[in-house]
Design an enzyme around this catalytic site. Sequence first.
Site, PDB file in Angstrom:
ATOM      1  N   ARG A 156      19.452  15.213  -3.107  1.00 28.05           N
ATOM      2  CA  ARG A 156      19.978  13.946  -3.664  1.00 28.05           C
ATOM      3  C   ARG A 156      20.421  14.184  -5.105  1.00 28.05           C
ATOM      4  O   ARG A 156      20.089  13.409  -5.994  1.00 28.05           O
ATOM      5  CB  ARG A 156      18.875  12.878  -3.687  1.00 28.05           C
TER       6      ARG A 156
ATOM      7  N   HIS B 203      -5.717 -15.255   9.770  1.00 28.27           N
ATOM      8  CA  HIS B 203      -4.796 -14.144   9.534  1.00 28.27           C
ATOM      9  C   HIS B 203      -5.181 -12.895  10.326  1.00 28.27           C
ATOM     10  O   HIS B 203      -4.585 -11.843  10.151  1.00 28.27           O
ATOM     11  CB  HIS B 203      -4.731 -13.819   8.043  1.00 28.27           C
TER      12      HIS B 203
ATOM     13  N   ARG C 279       1.137 -11.663   5.588  1.00 28.85           N
ATOM     14  CA  ARG C 279       2.598 -11.817   5.526  1.00 28.85           C
ATOM     15  C   ARG C 279       3.306 -11.394   6.813  1.00 28.85           C
ATOM     16  O   ARG C 279       4.513 -11.577   6.945  1.00 28.85           O
ATOM     17  CB  ARG C 279       3.133 -11.062   4.311  1.00 28.85           C
TER      18      ARG C 279
ATOM     19  N   PRO D 213       0.829  -1.213   0.000  1.00 24.45           N
ATOM     20  CA  PRO D 213       0.000   0.000   0.000  1.00 24.45           C
ATOM     21  C   PRO D 213       0.864   1.265   0.000  1.00 24.45           C
ATOM     22  O   PRO D 213       1.865   1.335   0.707  1.00 24.45           O
ATOM     23  CB  PRO D 213      -0.800  -0.105   1.299  1.00 24.45           C
ATOM     24  N   GLU D 214       0.485   2.232  -0.823  1.00 25.38           N
ATOM     25  CA  GLU D 214       1.166   3.525  -0.866  1.00 25.38           C
ATOM     26  C   GLU D 214       0.204   4.587  -0.324  1.00 25.38           C
ATOM     27  O   GLU D 214      -0.873   4.254   0.166  1.00 25.38           O
ATOM     28  CB  GLU D 214       1.595   3.841  -2.311  1.00 25.38           C
TER      29      GLU D 214
END
Length: 274
Positions: free
Chosen positions: A154, A92, A111, A2-3
């Site tokens: 950067r 889960h 996961r 997810p973003e």
Amino acid sequence: MPELPEVETVVRQLNSAIANLKINDVQVYFGIRNQPEQKSFISTLVGKTILKVERRAKVIIFRLSDDMTMVAHLKMSGKFFIHLAEVKPDKHTHVVLRLDNDKQLFWHDVRKFGYLKIMTNLEVDDWFLNKNFGPEPLLDTFTPAVFKRQLLTRKNAKIKNTLLDQSVVAGVGNIYDIEALWLAKIHPLRVINTLTDSEIELLHQHIVAILHKSVAANGTSSDDFLDTSKKRGTFQDELKVYGKENTPCPRCATIFTKIKLNGRGTVFCPSCQI
Ligand SMILES: [Zn+2]
């Protein structure tokens, strides 16, 4: 993974469904990634009220009563589901919060990379300072000038990797940076200090626009993303580049190329992205 748009979707839904509800009971089935350890985790949460739910970068922030906060990171597959009281957890479901109004909040993570951490408000401020997240791209304060300043920290790095750096821009990941670079016609391997001001402005404009559009579509479910009612987002239908290797570029019909950059698959048009 997810973003920003997927996390924002979850946060908005949580905020409208469970803000101002009290946590009456907590069950932990798998809590090794959580903080503090299980007994204090449970005793700290029980009796608290969830005041509101917010987001910073890809982190979900539950503001609780008594000056406490719980932060959650979905990582690869973490999900929050809101259920009525009679729904039973599956294998889960790692944490269940029983709330007022016969609601339950399930923390579900196949996961198991995600986490829930409870801290005091003071501790959480320090925790975020240490994370060193960059500016939030959905805020008006994220101007082209701010974006340029962040990129120039950067200046010898490649643009693709730099957009994934959460200290440069918060919340952008591998789907939206690939799409934004294609929309701005910028090659993913371009070095920052070769970008012109107009290219940076165009990229800024496309990053902001695509994130807003995806939030409006409840995010992208190219993988297994589900919202709090187990529904998929729909923005995968709008993607032009991500996952489209070996198909023609919709703009110039050249076949898309896929390369690996820092282990992440990167699709681009070798002809119109320069
Ligand atoms: Zn093209």
